[in-house]
Design an enzyme around this catalytic site. Structure first.
Site, PDB file in Angstrom:
ATOM      1  N   SER A 298      24.066  51.103  13.735  1.00 23.05           N
ATOM      2  CA  SER A 298      25.209  50.591  12.961  1.00 23.05           C
ATOM      3  C   SER A 298      25.301  49.569  12.642  1.00 23.05           C
ATOM      4  CB  SER A 298      26.893  51.617  13.094  1.00 23.05           C
ATOM      5  OG  SER A 298      26.846  50.440  14.131  1.00 23.05           O
TER       6      SER A 298
ATOM      7  N   LYS B 195      25.084  43.679  18.014  1.00 23.67           N
ATOM      8  CA  LYS B 195      24.360  43.453  19.065  1.00 23.67           C
ATOM      9  C   LYS B 195      23.153  43.450  20.083  1.00 23.67           C
ATOM     10  CE  LYS B 195      28.408  44.615  21.919  1.00 23.67           C
ATOM     11  NZ  LYS B 195      29.829  43.680  22.663  1.00 23.67           N
TER      12      LYS B 195
ATOM     13  N   THR C  90      25.410  47.110  24.286  1.00 23.78           N
ATOM     14  CA  THR C  90      25.735  48.257  24.103  1.00 23.78           C
ATOM     15  C   THR C  90      24.735  48.881  24.390  1.00 23.78           C
ATOM     16  OG1 THR C  90      26.322  49.824  22.633  1.00 23.78           O
ATOM     17  CG2 THR C  90      25.676  48.477  21.803  1.00 23.78           C
TER      18      THR C  90
ATOM     19  N   TYR D  42      26.904  48.019  13.113  1.00 22.31           N
ATOM     20  CA  TYR D  42      27.912  47.260  14.644  1.00 22.31           C
ATOM     21  C   TYR D  42      27.128  47.463  15.765  1.00 22.31           C
ATOM     22  CZ  TYR D  42      29.342  48.096  19.007  1.00 22.31           C
ATOM     23  OH  TYR D  42      29.210  47.239  20.548  1.00 22.31           O
ATOM     24  N   HIS D  43      26.412  48.139  15.695  1.00 25.03           N
ATOM     25  CA  HIS D  43      25.157  47.579  16.985  1.00 25.03           C
ATOM     26  C   HIS D  43      24.193  47.064  16.733  1.00 25.03           C
ATOM     27  CE1 HIS D  43      27.179  52.170  17.287  1.00 25.03           C
ATOM     28  NE2 HIS D  43      27.099  51.163  18.952  1.00 25.03           N
TER      29      HIS D  43
HETATM   30  N1  UPG Z   1      31.772  61.904  17.978  1.00 22.97           N
HETATM   31  C1  UPG Z   1      32.167  62.940  17.192  1.00 22.97           C
HETATM   32  N2  UPG Z   1      34.238  62.764  17.531  1.00 22.97           N
HETATM   33  C2  UPG Z   1      34.586  61.629  17.192  1.00 22.97           C
HETATM   34  C3  UPG Z   1      34.223  60.854  17.152  1.00 22.97           C
HETATM   35  C4  UPG Z   1      32.892  60.310  18.051  1.00 22.97           C
HETATM   36  O1  UPG Z   1      31.107  63.498  17.864  1.00 22.97           O
HETATM   37  O2  UPG Z   1      35.355  62.249  16.709  1.00 22.97           O
HETATM   38  C5  UPG Z   1      30.476  60.730  18.249  1.00 22.97           C
HETATM   39  C6  UPG Z   1      29.699  60.046  16.959  1.00 22.97           C
HETATM   40  O3  UPG Z   1      29.080  60.960  16.325  1.00 22.97           O
HETATM   41  C7  UPG Z   1      28.977  59.571  18.009  1.00 22.97           C
HETATM   42  C8  UPG Z   1      29.429  59.601  19.947  1.00 22.97           C
HETATM   43  O4  UPG Z   1      30.084  60.596  19.518  1.00 22.97           O
HETATM   44  O5  UPG Z   1      27.186  59.985  18.263  1.00 22.97           O
HETATM   45  C9  UPG Z   1      29.731  58.830  20.088  1.00 22.97           C
HETATM   46  O6  UPG Z   1      30.829  58.169  18.837  1.00 22.97           O
HETATM   47  P1  UPG Z   1      31.348  56.687  19.696  1.00 22.97           P
HETATM   48  O7  UPG Z   1      32.523  57.533  20.792  1.00 22.97           O
HETATM   49  O8  UPG Z   1      32.351  56.533  18.387  1.00 22.97           O
HETATM   50  O9  UPG Z   1      31.310  55.701  20.039  1.00 22.97           O
HETATM   51  P2  UPG Z   1      29.869  54.202  20.163  1.00 22.97           P
HETATM   52  O10 UPG Z   1      30.116  54.306  17.967  1.00 22.97           O
HETATM   53  O11 UPG Z   1      28.555  54.196  20.029  1.00 22.97           O
HETATM   54  O12 UPG Z   1      31.015  53.254  20.190  1.00 22.97           O
HETATM   55  C10 UPG Z   1      31.289  52.796  21.029  1.00 22.97           C
HETATM   56  C11 UPG Z   1      32.155  51.694  21.531  1.00 22.97           C
HETATM   57  C12 UPG Z   1      30.979  50.524  21.547  1.00 22.97           C
HETATM   58  C13 UPG Z   1      29.942  50.520  22.225  1.00 22.97           C
HETATM   59  C14 UPG Z   1      29.775  52.189  22.249  1.00 22.97           C
HETATM   60  C15 UPG Z   1      28.966  52.498  23.156  1.00 22.97           C
HETATM   61  O13 UPG Z   1      33.180  51.810  19.904  1.00 22.97           O
HETATM   62  O14 UPG Z   1      31.898  49.400  21.364  1.00 22.97           O
HETATM   63  O15 UPG Z   1      29.214  49.414  22.269  1.00 22.97           O
HETATM   64  O16 UPG Z   1      30.760  53.776  22.860  1.00 22.97           O
HETATM   65  O17 UPG Z   1      27.584  53.226  23.630  1.00 22.97           O
END
Ligand code: UPG
Length: 382
Positions: free
Chosen positions: A179, A185, A144, A181-182
């Site tokens: 996190s 990886k 990731t 999770y991250h």
């Molecule tokens: N975020 C918001 N509002 C939301 C959801 C997310 O502002 O409703 C922000 C969050 O705070 C973060 C960013 O968006 O800063 C990205 O979050 P999200 O879209 O949930 O992605 P990740 O948590 O980074 O995880 C996703 C996948 C993961 C993969 C990663 C790749 O779930 O499996 O490794 O993207 O970057």
């Protein structure tokens, strides 16, 4: 090629299995079905209705004449994995079979421990399985972009040239994941690096950005082949969530200031990137890293793009800046390299209003399936 797709029932794995099968590869899926179990645990669902894996694969055979094998089981069960590897003798092992939600890993101690044991142990078993039974098999592992965090310098593809106290070396790029999770990886990356070094395994780590969209040419062929699409606070990701929120008249849930910037890519590019990696295997002993995203956006920019399209479609949309449930920088420098996949032939599907509109029009058809209490964030990092 004979290709195993671990996690082949999931959001990225299913379209990848179909695409590789269409391209003429001999594809088998390994999946434990845990993602469907987690829907039950979280009282959640995919906004699109999804068929069982057996039904999906049978429909694919009916439409194309192509077989996709199914092995239902868990990579943390080595006896199971060993039998599959001996049976299939794959040329490539595409590994999506991990718990992939950052919020899920942050629910509590149990979910953090589950995420890390499941992910790290599963990958370690795959490494041992390759070493023991298919030493020439190319491991294509989904990492990731979140492994890198948001450093105040440009992010390289896996490695950085460093000069320190008069000496030079090329070293793994520093990791600052956000996190448990991250972090799982990152732990995987370290284990794979070591396995490549000591056993001569060939591996490609695809540090993927946030994937958006749901359809590929293959999943669109029939409703039974439809991909899952998550909108909830735990498994839904930024752009997809915003589009679904606009379709149900919910405020767009930008966390904090919205300056958080990430790499993004269309699911149609995910499947192509896997094909590119498979067709251009890493050398024996090489741990190769590609940054798998096509464009970078802040979440605030994405919310504005969605708002514009939704309004054009006649849906009044408001952007809400919620208290951030995560601990992360909300305004920061972000620039990441992503040339290696393009150099190997990736032609990106870039994000424009029409792409958002197409996803929007698909989700509007299913908006009655949304369980509204699952939309607002409920998992806190603190
Ligand atoms: N975020 C918001 N509002 C939301 C959801 C997310 O502002 O409703 C922000 C969050 O705070 C973060 C960013 O968006 O800063 C990205 O979050 P999200 O879209 O949930 O992605 P990740 O948590 O980074 O995880 C996703 C996948 C993961 C993969 C990663 C790749 O779930 O499996 O490794 O993207 O970057």
């Amino acid at each position: 090629m004979k290709i195993i797709v671990g996690g082949g029932d999931g959001f990225c794995g299913w379209p990848t299995a179909l695409y590789l099968s269409k391209q003429g590869h001999d594809v088998s899926i390994i999946d434990s079905m845990v993602r469907r179990d987690i829907d039950n645990e979280l009282h959640s669902n995919s906004i699109t209705p999804i068929a069982s894996l057996d039904e999906r694969v049978a429909k694919w055979k009916e439409l194309t004449g192509k077989d996709i094998g199914i092995y239902e089981g868990d990579l943390t069960h080595y006896d199971f994995l060993r039998e599959v590897l001996k049976q299939e003798m794959p040329d490539a092992f595409v590994h999506f079979a991990e718990q992939r939600s950052a919020p899920y890993s942050m629910i509590d101690r149990e979910h953090a421990v589950y995420t890390q044991t499941n992910n790290v142990e599963g990958t370690l078993n795959v490494l041992y399985g390759i070493k023991e039974f298919v030493p020439d098999c190319h491991l294509i592992k989904l990492g990731t972009m979140g492994e890198y965090g948001t450093p105040n310098i440009p992010i390289e593809e896996g490695y950085i040239d460093i000069e320190h106290k008069g000496r030079k070396d090329t070293l793994p790029f520093p990791k600052q994941p956000g996190s448990f999770y991250h972090l799982s990886k990152v732990h995987d990356s370290h284990n794979i690096t070591f396995a490549c070094k000591i056993w001569g395994i060939r591996a490609t780590d695809l540090n993927q950005g946030v994937v958006y969209g749901l359809d590929t040419d293959e999943t669109k062929l029939d409703p039974v082949l439809t991909n899952r699409l998550d909108y909830d606070d735990v498994f839904g990701t930024a752009l997809n969530r915003f589009i679904i929120q606009s379709a149900i008249g919910h405020d767009l849930t930008v966390y904090g200031k919205g300056g958080q910037t990430r790499g993004f890519l269309n699911i149609e590019d995910t499947v192509r990137c896997i094909e590119i990696a498979a067709e251009n295997p890493a050398d024996r002993g090489e741990f190769r890293v590609f940054n798998q995203f096509t464009e970078q956006f802040s979440v605030g920019e994405l919310a504005e793009k969605v708002k514009k399209v939704a309004q054009e479609e006649g849906y009044e949309t408001t952007i809400a800046n919620l208290d951030n449930p995560r601990v992360e920088q909300e305004e920061h420098f972000f620039h990441a390299e992503n040339t290696k996949l393009r150099d190997l032939g990736l032609e990106p599907h870039l994000l424009d209003d029409d792409v958002i509109r197409e996803i929007f029009n698909t989700v509007v058809n299913h908006k009655d399936r949304v369980i509204k209490k699952n939309v607002l964030p409920q998992v806190s990092w603190k």
